[in-house]
Motif scaffolding. Structure first.
Motif, PDB file in Angstrom:
ATOM      1  N   GLY A 269     -11.204   3.449  -9.574  1.00 25.34           N
ATOM      2  CA  GLY A 269     -12.600   3.724  -9.291  1.00 25.34           C
ATOM      3  C   GLY A 269     -13.572   2.621  -9.655  1.00 25.34           C
TER       4      GLY A 269
ATOM      5  N   HIS B  62     -12.985  -2.888  -2.820  1.00 22.93           N
ATOM      6  CA  HIS B  62     -11.711  -2.391  -3.342  1.00 22.93           C
ATOM      7  C   HIS B  62     -11.843  -2.085  -4.829  1.00 22.93           C
ATOM      8  N   THR B  63     -11.074  -1.115  -5.299  1.00 20.58           N
ATOM      9  CA  THR B  63     -11.249  -0.621  -6.663  1.00 20.58           C
ATOM     10  C   THR B  63      -9.938  -0.552  -7.443  1.00 20.58           C
TER      11      THR B  63
ATOM     12  N   HIS C 170       0.799  -1.226   0.000  1.00 25.63           N
ATOM     13  CA  HIS C 170       0.000   0.000   0.000  1.00 25.63           C
ATOM     14  C   HIS C 170       0.834   1.280   0.000  1.00 25.63           C
TER      15      HIS C 170
ATOM     16  N   GLY D 261      -0.869   2.663  -3.206  1.00 27.68           N
ATOM     17  CA  GLY D 261      -2.082   3.387  -2.826  1.00 27.68           C
ATOM     18  C   GLY D 261      -3.347   2.578  -3.046  1.00 27.68           C
ATOM     19  N   GLU D 262      -4.333   3.203  -3.735  1.00 30.97           N
ATOM     20  CA  GLU D 262      -5.626   2.544  -3.917  1.00 30.97           C
ATOM     21  C   GLU D 262      -5.546   1.334  -4.856  1.00 30.97           C
ATOM     22  N   LEU D 263      -4.427   1.190  -5.545  1.00 25.67           N
ATOM     23  CA  LEU D 263      -4.243   0.026  -6.424  1.00 25.67           C
ATOM     24  C   LEU D 263      -3.644  -1.151  -5.681  1.00 25.67           C
ATOM     25  N   SER D 264      -3.475  -1.034  -4.368  1.00 29.24           N
ATOM     26  CA  SER D 264      -2.755  -2.056  -3.616  1.00 29.24           C
ATOM     27  C   SER D 264      -3.402  -3.437  -3.713  1.00 29.24           C
ATOM     28  N   THR D 265      -4.729  -3.507  -3.709  1.00 25.57           N
ATOM     29  CA  THR D 265      -5.387  -4.811  -3.792  1.00 25.57           C
ATOM     30  C   THR D 265      -5.165  -5.442  -5.159  1.00 25.57           C
TER      31      THR D 265
END
Length: 233
Positions: free
Chosen positions: A137, A133-134, A24, A28-32
């Motif tokens: 978006g 998770h996204t 993470h 960031g938000e792409l971690s998953t």
């Protein structure tokens, strides 16, 4: 219907969540999504010995092509005798008709678990937090059909499908250029099969599409490398 996958899916959920937390700070938000790709890479590394065995089998079968052609010419009017002679030749040479299928079969359980993880609202009665998770978006549990009415979200799926199409093109070209590929019954139909991943990705969750993209890209790269470097004695 696939409730028996809930327990392994929960285990996969914990593993993906742990990896996502690990990466993470960098993603960031792409971690998953990154964690999913990393998980697939680890699985494919573990299955690499099967890939090597598959390529050895393909090389052995390619080396047998002249002998197989002689058998076809000799027994062209006796299919049963041709089949018997072909199987005997494979046994004597130590080649396998099915070695190339081993990596794909070994991956099947992982794909099923991942599909369950990102297609079920609950796992063993517990809300599935992974669906929130996204990727840019778009929920990892989202589908292409839904994204068509969600404006910019469709661009993520369009990019995924385009990448899968590119990988399918190189996979099909590699299959056509293999020694003896033209001698395989239904060779033209087999050449179209890699494009099936594009159709599959259009109906499965985004996370499963990421799985398909990662594993097919890994496969074509791995096979190309092994065919150039692996020597069969």
């Amino acid at each position: 219907m696939f409730g028996f996958l809930d327990v392994p899916a929960q285990g996969a959920q914990h593993a993906v969540a742990w990896l996502a937390d690990l990466v993470h700070p960098l993603s960031g938000e792409l971690s998953t999504a990154v964690a999913i790709v990393a998980s697939i890479a680890l699985i494919r590394l573990a299955l690499h010995p099967l890939a090597r065995a598959a390529v050895r089998g393909e090389k052995k079968r390619a080396a047998l092509a002249p002998q197989l052609q002689k058998l076809r010419d000799k027994h062209k009017n006796d299919p049963a005798r041709l089949q018997e002679a072909t199987l005997s030749l494979y046994r004597e040479s130590g080649a396998s008709l099915f070695a190339g299928c081993l990596p794909m079969l070994a991956q099947a359980p992982f794909f099923m678990v991942l599909y369950r993880l990102f297609s079920s609202a609950t796992l063993n009665g517990t809300p599935n937090a992974m669906l929130a998770h996204t990727v840019f978006g778009v929920p990892l549990g989202g589908h292409f059909a839904t994204a068509l009415t969600a404006g910019p979200q469709v661009l993520v799926f369009a990019g995924l499908l385009a990448c899968l199409g590119c990988v399918a093109y190189f996979t099909a070209r590699w299959q056509r250029n293999r020694p003896g590929a033209g001698d395989v019954p239904g060779a033209r139909l087999i050449g179209l099969m890699p494009y099936g991943t594009v159709l599959i990705a259009a109906v499965v969750p985004l996370a499963a599409g990421l799985y398909l993209l990662t594993t097919t890209a890994w496969t074509v790269t791995e096979r190309a490398f092994l065919h150039r470097r692996l020597v069969v004695g």
